[in-house]
Design an enzyme around this catalytic site. Sequence first.
Site, short mmCIF file in Angstrom:
data_model
loop_
_atom_site.label_atom_id
_atom_site.label_comp_id
_atom_site.label_asym_id
_atom_site.label_seq_id
_atom_site.Cartn_x
_atom_site.Cartn_y
_atom_site.Cartn_z
N ARG A 116 -4.76 1.26 -0.70
CA ARG A 116 -4.69 0.05 -0.58
C ARG A 116 -4.56 -1.10 -1.82
O ARG A 116 -5.24 -0.51 -2.88
CB ARG A 116 -5.68 -0.73 0.27
N LEU A 117 -3.55 -1.94 -1.94
CA LEU A 117 -3.37 -2.74 -2.84
C LEU A 117 -3.93 -4.26 -2.06
O LEU A 117 -3.04 -4.63 -1.17
CB LEU A 117 -1.88 -2.89 -3.32
N ILE A 122 -3.88 -7.56 -0.78
CA ILE A 122 -3.28 -8.86 -0.80
C ILE A 122 -3.90 -9.97 0.11
O ILE A 122 -3.73 -11.13 -0.36
CB ILE A 122 -1.75 -8.67 -0.50
N ILE A 123 -4.02 -9.68 1.26
CA ILE A 123 -4.60 -10.67 2.24
C ILE A 123 -5.64 -10.12 2.91
O ILE A 123 -5.95 -8.87 2.91
CB ILE A 123 -3.43 -10.98 3.37
N ASN A 182 1.71 0.08 5.61
CA ASN A 182 2.28 -0.46 4.32
C ASN A 182 3.01 -1.70 4.48
O ASN A 182 4.15 -1.30 5.04
CB ASN A 182 2.66 0.76 3.58
N GLY A 183 2.75 -2.86 3.60
CA GLY A 183 3.67 -3.77 3.96
C GLY A 183 3.05 -5.04 4.35
O GLY A 183 1.72 -5.31 4.07
N CYS A 209 0.71 -1.26 -0.04
CA CYS A 209 -0.05 -0.12 -0.04
C CYS A 209 0.89 1.38 -0.06
O CYS A 209 2.06 1.16 -0.18
CB CYS A 209 -0.99 -0.09 1.16
N SER A 249 11.45 -12.19 -5.22
CA SER A 249 12.53 -11.68 -5.67
C SER A 249 13.60 -12.23 -5.39
O SER A 249 13.63 -13.14 -4.12
CB SER A 249 12.78 -10.20 -5.91
N ILE A 265 12.65 -11.55 -18.14
CA ILE A 265 12.78 -10.30 -19.23
C ILE A 265 14.17 -10.51 -19.94
O ILE A 265 15.28 -10.61 -19.34
CB ILE A 265 12.88 -8.69 -18.76
#
Length: 632
Positions: A50-51, A53-54, A75-76, A2, A363, A291
């Site tokens: 907000r993104l 995710i959970i 955020n996190g 977020c 990653s 990529i």
Amino acid sequence: MCGIAGIFHCGTIKPVDPQRVQAMCDALAHRGPDGHGVWTAPGVGLGHRRLSIIDLAGSPQPMHSADDRHVISFNGEVYNFKELRRELEAEGAQFNTHGDTEVILAAYQRWGTDCVGRLNGMFVFAIYDKAQRTLFLARDRFGVKPLYTAMLSDGSIAFASELKGLLAHPLLRREVDPQAVEDYMAWGYVPDHRSILKGVGKLPAGHWQLLRHDTPPAAPQQYWDLSFAERRKGKVADLEAELLHHLGQAVSSRMVADVPLGAFLSGGVDSSSVVALMAEQSREPVRTCSIGFDVAAVDETGYAARVAELFGTNHQSRRVSADQFDAIDQLATMFDEPFADASALPTWRVCQLARESVTVALSGDGADEAFAGYRRQVFHHREEQARRLLPAPLRRSVIGPLGRVWPKADWAPRPLRFKSTLQALAASGAEGYARALGTVPPEVRATLYADGFLRELGDYRAEQPFVALMEGAPARSGLDAAQYADCKFWLPGDILTKVDRTSMAVSLEAREPLLDHRLVEFAATLPEGLRVKGVQGKWLLKKAMERYLPQDILYRPKQGFVTPIAQWLRGPLAAQARGVATGSTVAATGWFDKAQLARMAESHIAGRSDHSRLLWQLIMLDKSLGRLGVST
């Protein structure tokens, strides 16, 4: 994942305009396209993007605690939230949601500021206590998630996940810090201890800060540090098994999500190791993406395809043109502060590809810092051995002058490029490593600056904080100190900034399992010989992964993302290279010797020398200044 923003009044209590908080959040919409909220009270305002995710529908923010005493904007991700929830429930806590945000609130209510030491994750959050009238800010151990802060003229502190959030506040002063320019020219980014704008700071990694309405801002407090001062003993096989245990835990804890999840796969050791462990723990094929480039010499998609086939992943690969120079304006907008790590371009492209099929991607970042995987660390380790053999007077009086007159010889085979090695050997270990990490050495910067700018800098040089960090490191050797500085300086300032901005630009959550603090703390205790053996870095990690990965994946030379900047600046960007000396925002600042910039640009364009990194830094500085609308 977020974006957060907020305003808090110190020394007084004034009303907070919710529209100002909303505007700050709107500037961060890319970080959280799935929801937003603003909460204000006398003297405080919290905002959130907000993104999801959970707990996709059940954890809107800002969130209030069950007793309505505390409010959080977060955020996190906290990866051990389920374990913490069970512990808190056993002590009487009750929960209305299924996510990690409410667990942080309950942890703060139960343990106060000590709660951050119990959180395993990447995070920045702000918690307001209505009873105590305090604001608690905290940032994760490595600085995976960012937080900018600024003291404003009305006595308030504004904070936001990105600088653009602060720029949305009308009272933010937009004046460049000359020392930040010096830092940027030395490193290619503005380190975490400074910001490009005067009066703007960043909450340091591994720190928290408690703000009160009735007192001036208190200094941030460190709650975690990484120590290289101890050495683990035991058989190699036992240490290898312990390493694999930590790796498995780190990966599995980051595979929890209520949205599609995958991984970046370059075909190198680190990302391949993450994918191997994901495949071992997943019932479904792991989604991977890579990529490649239309230049065979820098294309690694063949290695990535081999790893994907080996583990049966659902693999996406895309080749892009190496000529991505038309995207640099978008890149400057993404970062706000000047940022000259050219690998940001391909990193952004792989994030774009990943976002087509997943919302979360794991990653391989962090292994080089933790296990000594960078070539510069291996060289430094060998240089330290040489320093112990060569008396300091000999190094200063003979090797130093030789290094100054030795030709730079960028055109020569690598074994014949002695200049940087000689210069490093003449200096202390910390000074030598600062030179290895930097992009433009101090003697070159001195020729670039105008006399007035040199007077403004005074005695300050960008290497000073870095050298002090290494010299004060909890370390037993030069290699320890170098890795410590990489984890505390380079990692948050360059690598994690790059991944955060490029992933968040496309609303993708990137997770770094190899930065699990338990794994890194273990790696810091390994004997030097299990980190570097001969010319091989990350030795124990590679040995442990031999059961999963083929030899040519584990032991091939490190590649990394490559961008042909030198060619761009002799071709399509030649005009911009010339422009930094005339007619640009950089030229108008008066900070630089225009004639010297012009000579370097022409020498590079003509192919007589390679000044690509310097010219690229100046171009990115110019674009950043233009977007910030700063006064100089």
